[in-house]
Design an enzyme around this catalytic site. Structure first.
Site, PDB file in Angstrom:
ATOM      1  N   HIS A  75     -56.270  35.850 -14.763  1.00  0.00           N
ATOM      2  CA  HIS A  75     -55.052  36.064 -13.966  1.00  0.00           C
ATOM      3  C   HIS A  75     -55.272  35.516 -12.562  1.00  0.00           C
ATOM      4  O   HIS A  75     -56.187  35.975 -11.865  1.00  0.00           O
ATOM      5  CB  HIS A  75     -54.714  37.554 -13.911  1.00  0.00           C
TER       6      HIS A  75
ATOM      7  N   ASP B 130     -52.609  33.782 -15.984  1.00  0.00           N
ATOM      8  CA  ASP B 130     -51.303  34.426 -16.147  1.00  0.00           C
ATOM      9  C   ASP B 130     -50.838  35.107 -14.858  1.00  0.00           C
ATOM     10  O   ASP B 130     -51.631  35.417 -13.965  1.00  0.00           O
ATOM     11  CB  ASP B 130     -51.397  35.532 -17.209  1.00  0.00           C
TER      12      ASP B 130
HETATM   13 NI    NI Z   1     -49.407  39.004 -17.904  1.00  0.00          NI
END
Ligand code: NI
Length: 261
Positions: free
Chosen positions: A217, A73
């Site tokens: 991430h 992400d």
């Molecule tokens: Ni996020």
């Protein structure tokens, strides 16, 4: 928090596992030099308008084999090309939930490369907004603006979204449905944004079980550092790495919420 991270790093320094059990196929692929994206593939991905279902799941049935979906992400960021190199070396496909502002600022032409290399894209809003706090128009703007930009750059209409912070409600579900996107949450959280220690991130990712969706991430160096260990350990346990669409074996239903198989 820092002390806690340090303690975890010491406790978990053994990482996730059994390097001896690395899948020989993965090891063989890892020996190859990192390759740059083929310009002809890049050009093809730029011109091809894909219907949001880039790779029909013809080869893997995750109801029968052990699958895990790695998801990243908040990017693309400066470490994302390096992550793509690592994934490519191992032949692993992943799903990227991109933030519109990051796409707009991307200097690496990352999205066309992701698609050319078989990864999937999902919408993670324009500004990483907490969607339930917005009016309906705000939700539509956050999702729609990113949708539009990604379509302009790649030709792809994304069929998945991930609400920032996992924060969703009935209105977010409804607007996602209207915009043609399923809501993809996760079942394994690495907390890699908080604990910037590659071994810790790898250890947590390795808690994946059959059908897990792992949250990471790609904007953190330590996450990218963790990925080779995550791949070798899970591959060693017999897992196949799939995109979200492949995990479910059919297009996820717009508006519906998913967190694992
Ligand atoms: Ni996020």
């Amino acid at each position: 928090m820092r002390v806690w991270s340090g303690l975890l790093a010491v406790v978990l320094v053994a990482g996730c596992g059994a390097p001896a059990a690395v899948d020989p196929g993965v090891e063989r692929l890892s020996a190859r030099a990192p390759a740059r994206v083929d310009p002809s593939l890049l050009a093809r991905s730029l011109t091809a308008v894909q219907p949001g279902w880039p790779r029909p799941p013809v080869t893997i049935n995750c109801r029968k084999v052990k699958c895990v979906a790695l998801t990243f992400d908040d990017g693309p960021g400066d470490f994302t090309p390096w992550l793509l190199d690592e994934l490519r070396k191992s032949g692993v496909k992943a799903t990227f939930f991109v933030v519109g502002q990051m796409v707009a600022a991307d200097r690496h032409h990352t999205l066309p490369r992701m698609l050319a290399e078989g990864h999937e894209l999902g919408n993670h809003t324009w500004s990483h907004a907490e969607l339930p706090s917005l009016a309906d128009e705000g939700i539509v703007r956050e999702l729609g603006r990113t949708q539009e930009l990604v379509r302009k750059i790649t030709g792809v209409r994304m069929q998945m979204m991930r609400p920032p912070y996992g924060s969703t409600d009935r209105r977010v579900a409804e607007e996602s449905r209207r915009l043609g996107m399923a809501q993809i949450l996760w079942s394994v959280d690495t907390h890699d944004w908080r604990d910037r220690v590659a071994k810790v991130v790898a250890k947590r990712a390795c808690r994946a079980t059959r059908g897990s969706i792992v949250l990471m991430h790609d904007i953190h160096r330590t996450t990218v550092e963790a990925v080779p260990e995550v791949i070798s350990a899970l591959a060693g346990k017999g897992y196949r790495f799939v995109t979200i669409s492949e995990l479910y074996g059919k297009p996820p239903t717009p508006g519906r919420k998913y967190s694992e198989l």
